[in-house]
Motif scaffolding. Structure first.
Motif, mmCIF file in Angstrom:
data_model
loop_
_atom_site.group_PDB
_atom_site.id
_atom_site.type_symbol
_atom_site.label_atom_id
_atom_site.label_comp_id
_atom_site.label_asym_id
_atom_site.label_seq_id
_atom_site.Cartn_x
_atom_site.Cartn_y
_atom_site.Cartn_z
ATOM 1 N N THR A 12 -47.432 -56.961 31.759
ATOM 2 C CA THR A 12 -46.677 -56.640 30.551
ATOM 3 C C THR A 12 -45.219 -56.360 30.903
ATOM 4 O O THR A 12 -44.894 -55.972 32.022
ATOM 5 N N THR A 39 -45.627 -61.415 29.628
ATOM 6 C CA THR A 39 -45.365 -61.022 28.249
ATOM 7 C C THR A 39 -43.925 -60.572 28.033
ATOM 8 O O THR A 39 -43.265 -60.057 28.937
ATOM 9 N N LEU A 66 -45.692 -59.968 23.185
ATOM 10 C CA LEU A 66 -46.511 -58.754 23.194
ATOM 11 C C LEU A 66 -45.632 -57.536 23.004
ATOM 12 O O LEU A 66 -44.686 -57.299 23.755
ATOM 13 N N ALA A 77 -52.437 -61.279 21.602
ATOM 14 C CA ALA A 77 -52.307 -61.613 23.023
ATOM 15 C C ALA A 77 -53.674 -61.723 23.686
ATOM 16 O O ALA A 77 -53.915 -62.620 24.507
#
Length: 257
Positions: A12, A39, A66, A77
């Motif tokens: 992330t 992301t 995301l 996602a």
């Protein structure tokens, strides 16, 4: 590092800084993952430019939108990831996305700033982990190896030694009260995840990436993004169930809570 083989990994907050560095490291491995999920809050905007360039050269790189504060974004996602990994599940989740809005001290800290950082850095990490847990569990169940490892199934929460109650690193340099508190909470979350998910085959640890000079902050003793990200991968290649629930830095040192 060749001991680390993950079939799939999701990072992330990977359109810049440490997250982008980790994505590069995975893609450049001699045995890269079948799928690398990166992301960004806005993959089509300026921040997603580097990821889009990487995707042109690496067909195993999937760039996802995301927002870890938005459950609908997280659910979307998860669906995209599941479409790619199918029955294999997700091997490795690296919760890297975080914010540091203001360099606060006790005198000017506000409830809103505390709430914003906690909701992003801590609650966001919780929500992403919960959403991807079923896919991580599948990966753990399908892997025949004994014990725990990042090649089987793992959640890595990127924390900070600013969240160490014992060290109180950098206090004179920067108090950043809300950031410190959010990372202390991330470390407790890691401990809880380790107790709950460890018996199901999922390794959970917190990691301090070093004092890295990124767009989120500066430091007096900078570690480069490349040094930090390559060091993290080296550490991940060697962690076992003995390290479950621990707090490590990018060199593999155990940090005090």
């Amino acid at each position: 590092m060749e001991k680390l083989y993950v079939q799939s990994v999701l990072v992330t907050g990977s359109d810049r800084g440490i997250g982008l560095g980790l994505v590069r490291q995975f893609l450049e491995k001699p045995n890269p993952p079948e799928w690398v999920f990166a992301t960004s809050l806005d993959p089509e905007g300026p921040s997603g430019k580097e990821l889009k360039k990487l995707a042109l050269d690496h067909p195993n790189l999937v760039v996802l939108q995301l927002d870890i504060r938005d459950l609908k974004s997280i659910e979307a996602a998860v669906q995209r990831v599941e479409e790619h990994v199918k029955e294999n599940g997700l091997t490795l989740l690296i919760n890297n996305a975080a914010i540091l809005i203001k360099f606060t001290c006790l005198g000017n800290e506000t409830a809103k700033n505390m709430s914003d950082l906690y909701n992003t850095n801590t609650v966001g990490t919780l929500q992403v982990s919960q959403a991807f847990f079923p896919l991580l569990k599948v990966a753990a169940q399908r892997n025949p190896q004994e014990g725990l490892s990042c090649s089987k199934a793992a959640i890595i929460n990127i924390s900070s030694d600013f969240g160490s109650l014992e060290k109180m690193s950098g206090w004179i340099l920067s108090q950043v009260i809300s950031y410190r508190c959010s990372k202390v909470a991330v470390n407790m979350l890691t401990r809880c995840q380790s107790l709950e998910y460890g018996p199901l085959g999922i390794l959970c640890i917190s990691m301090h990436p070093g004092w890295v000079k990124t767009s989120m902050g500066t430091c007096l003793m900078p570690t480069t993004v490349s040094e930090s990200s390559s060091g993290i991968l080296k550490v991940l290649s060697g962690v076992t169930e003995e390290d479950a629930g621990s707090f490590l830095d990018w060199k593999g040192n155990v940090l005090p809570w």
